[in-house]
Design a protein around this motif. Structure first.
Motif, PDB file in Angstrom:
ATOM      1  N   LYS A   1       0.809  -1.222   0.000  1.00  0.00           N
ATOM      2  CA  LYS A   1       0.000   0.000   0.000  1.00  0.00           C
ATOM      3  C   LYS A   1       0.840   1.268   0.000  1.00  0.00           C
ATOM      4  N   ARG A   2       1.961   1.244   0.686  1.00  0.00           N
ATOM      5  CA  ARG A   2       2.818   2.432   0.770  1.00  0.00           C
ATOM      6  C   ARG A   2       4.272   1.975   0.949  1.00  0.00           C
ATOM      7  N   PRO A   3       4.947   1.665  -0.160  1.00  0.00           N
ATOM      8  CA  PRO A   3       6.295   1.102  -0.060  1.00  0.00           C
ATOM      9  C   PRO A   3       7.396   2.107   0.305  1.00  0.00           C
ATOM     10  N   VAL A   4       7.104   3.408   0.220  1.00  0.00           N
ATOM     11  CA  VAL A   4       8.137   4.416   0.471  1.00  0.00           C
ATOM     12  C   VAL A   4       7.669   5.403   1.533  1.00  0.00           C
ATOM     13  N   ASP A   5       8.561   5.705   2.452  1.00  0.00           N
ATOM     14  CA  ASP A   5       8.326   6.726   3.463  1.00  0.00           C
ATOM     15  C   ASP A   5       9.303   7.867   3.185  1.00  0.00           C
ATOM     16  N   VAL A   6       8.820   9.106   3.196  1.00  0.00           N
ATOM     17  CA  VAL A   6       9.652  10.270   2.906  1.00  0.00           C
ATOM     18  C   VAL A   6       9.545  11.239   4.070  1.00  0.00           C
ATOM     19  N   PHE A   7      10.675  11.752   4.533  1.00  0.00           N
ATOM     20  CA  PHE A   7      10.684  12.670   5.664  1.00  0.00           C
ATOM     21  C   PHE A   7      11.979  13.473   5.678  1.00  0.00           C
ATOM     22  N   TRP A   8      12.018  14.476   6.528  1.00  0.00           N
ATOM     23  CA  TRP A   8      13.212  15.291   6.732  1.00  0.00           C
ATOM     24  C   TRP A   8      14.079  14.677   7.818  1.00  0.00           C
ATOM     25  N   ARG A   9      15.376  14.800   7.678  1.00  0.00           N
ATOM     26  CA  ARG A   9      16.326  14.618   8.760  1.00  0.00           C
ATOM     27  C   ARG A   9      16.878  16.029   8.983  1.00  0.00           C
ATOM     28  N   ARG A  10      16.541  16.627  10.106  1.00  0.00           N
ATOM     29  CA  ARG A  10      16.872  18.032  10.388  1.00  0.00           C
ATOM     30  C   ARG A  10      18.309  18.149  10.924  1.00  0.00           C
ATOM     31  N   PHE A  11      19.278  17.860  10.053  1.00  0.00           N
ATOM     32  CA  PHE A  11      20.682  17.921  10.445  1.00  0.00           C
ATOM     33  C   PHE A  11      21.126  19.342  10.790  1.00  0.00           C
ATOM     34  N   ASN A  12      20.419  20.339  10.271  1.00  0.00           N
ATOM     35  CA  ASN A  12      20.772  21.725  10.570  1.00  0.00           C
ATOM     36  C   ASN A  12      20.491  22.046  12.041  1.00  0.00           C
ATOM     37  N   ASP A  13      19.652  21.232  12.680  1.00  0.00           N
ATOM     38  CA  ASP A  13      19.322  21.401  14.094  1.00  0.00           C
ATOM     39  C   ASP A  13      19.926  20.240  14.880  1.00  0.00           C
ATOM     40  N   ASP A  14      19.079  19.290  15.266  1.00  0.00           N
ATOM     41  CA  ASP A  14      19.535  18.188  16.114  1.00  0.00           C
ATOM     42  C   ASP A  14      19.490  16.821  15.421  1.00  0.00           C
ATOM     43  N   GLY A  15      19.203  16.797  14.124  1.00  0.00           N
ATOM     44  CA  GLY A  15      19.157  15.538  13.393  1.00  0.00           C
ATOM     45  C   GLY A  15      17.853  14.777  13.528  1.00  0.00           C
ATOM     46  N   ALA A  16      16.861  15.402  14.179  1.00  0.00           N
ATOM     47  CA  ALA A  16      15.583  14.729  14.403  1.00  0.00           C
ATOM     48  C   ALA A  16      14.830  14.509  13.088  1.00  0.00           C
ATOM     49  N   ARG A  17      13.965  13.517  13.127  1.00  0.00           N
ATOM     50  CA  ARG A  17      13.066  13.253  12.002  1.00  0.00           C
ATOM     51  C   ARG A  17      11.916  14.252  12.068  1.00  0.00           C
TER      52      ARG A  17
ATOM     53  N   GLU B   1       8.286  15.154   9.715  1.00  0.00           N
ATOM     54  CA  GLU B   1       7.449  14.798   8.573  1.00  0.00           C
ATOM     55  C   GLU B   1       7.423  15.945   7.558  1.00  0.00           C
ATOM     56  N   LEU B   2       7.244  15.602   6.300  1.00  0.00           N
ATOM     57  CA  LEU B   2       7.061  16.620   5.265  1.00  0.00           C
ATOM     58  C   LEU B   2       5.728  17.314   5.488  1.00  0.00           C
TER      59      LEU B   2
ATOM     60  N   SER C   1       2.267  18.968   3.960  1.00  0.00           N
ATOM     61  CA  SER C   1       1.391  18.526   2.877  1.00  0.00           C
ATOM     62  C   SER C   1       1.879  19.084   1.537  1.00  0.00           C
ATOM     63  N   PHE C   2       2.267  20.347   1.534  1.00  0.00           N
ATOM     64  CA  PHE C   2       2.774  20.977   0.311  1.00  0.00           C
ATOM     65  C   PHE C   2       4.039  20.256  -0.168  1.00  0.00           C
ATOM     66  N   GLU C   3       4.989  20.014   0.731  1.00  0.00           N
ATOM     67  CA  GLU C   3       6.234  19.343   0.349  1.00  0.00           C
ATOM     68  C   GLU C   3       5.956  17.951  -0.194  1.00  0.00           C
ATOM     69  N   ARG C   4       5.018  17.236   0.417  1.00  0.00           N
ATOM     70  CA  ARG C   4       4.690  15.874  -0.011  1.00  0.00           C
ATOM     71  C   ARG C   4       3.987  15.857  -1.372  1.00  0.00           C
ATOM     72  N   ASN C   5       3.073  16.806  -1.583  1.00  0.00           N
ATOM     73  CA  ASN C   5       2.236  16.781  -2.791  1.00  0.00           C
ATOM     74  C   ASN C   5       2.784  17.563  -3.974  1.00  0.00           C
ATOM     75  N   VAL C   6       3.765  18.440  -3.738  1.00  0.00           N
ATOM     76  CA  VAL C   6       4.274  19.278  -4.820  1.00  0.00           C
ATOM     77  C   VAL C   6       5.768  19.089  -5.070  1.00  0.00           C
ATOM     78  N   ALA C   7       6.525  18.761  -4.048  1.00  0.00           N
ATOM     79  CA  ALA C   7       7.975  18.755  -4.200  1.00  0.00           C
ATOM     80  C   ALA C   7       8.619  17.385  -4.019  1.00  0.00           C
ATOM     81  N   PHE C   8       8.686  16.883  -2.787  1.00  0.00           N
ATOM     82  CA  PHE C   8       9.535  15.738  -2.466  1.00  0.00           C
ATOM     83  C   PHE C   8       8.811  14.402  -2.332  1.00  0.00           C
TER      84      PHE C   8
END
Length: 173
Positions: free
Chosen positions: A59-75, A77-78, A80-87
């Motif tokens: 149903k959903r073979p791929v998970d997409v998210f940010w790794r915020r390395f510019n801060d503390d490296g936390a995960r 979520e994208l 809605s705009f990032e998920r549906n238009v960009a990444f």
């Protein structure tokens, strides 16, 4: 003057990837691909979602998210705009390749890649510099001078399926 401009562009192209090489590399479980940008070290991470049998989630073979390395490296979520238009991605089952999915990034569907399980782990296969590769990552040169940031160059990296050699292809999207 043209030679000077060309020399400056070549120098910039040589220097920019070096900056990206100092960015942290994600080590998430079932990592299949990641994207880094010239803006900062925050990274878009693509991981495979597996079912209890080690197969790609139908149903959903791929998970997409940010790794915020510019801060503390936390995960993170994208949006809605990032998920549906960009990444975000689409992933469709591939006829004749049981368990395989054709993956396309929403913002650049011209470069599909095959996601499948190889040797017990997920692998994303596509072409880099015209050769079949295990896709690894991309670096985006981003221009923020306009009202909306735009990608001016993509550096795509992958390992050749036949030799294991790291290949790079640069293109303007």
């Amino acid at each position: 003057m043209r030679r000077l401009a060309a020399a400056v562009l070549l120098l910039a192209a040589a220097v920019l990837p070096a900056a990206a090489e100092s960015f942290p590399v994600p080590v998430d479980e079932n990592l299949i691909f990641y994207v880094q940008r010239s803006l900062n070290s925050n990274t878009i991470v693509y991981t495979a979602r597996l079912d209890g049998d080690g197969k790609l989630d139908a149903k959903r073979p791929v998970d997409v998210f940010w790794r915020r390395f510019n801060d503390d490296g936390a995960r993170k979520e994208l949006t809605s705009f990032e998920r549906n238009v960009a990444f975000g991605v689409t992933s469709d089952p591939v006829p004749g390749k049981p368990g395989g999915f054709m993956m396309r990034v929403i913002s650049y569907p011209k470069r599909p890649a095959l996601l499948r399980i190889v040797g017990g782990g997920p692998r994303l296969e596509g072409k880099v510099a015209g050769k079949p590769c295990r896709l690894d990552h991309a670096f985006l040169e981003v221009d923020e001078s306009g009202s909306v940031p735009s990608v001016t160059r993509v550096d795509l990296y992958g390992y050749a399926l036949d030799t294991g050699e790291l290949l790079k292809e640069s293109f303007i999207p």
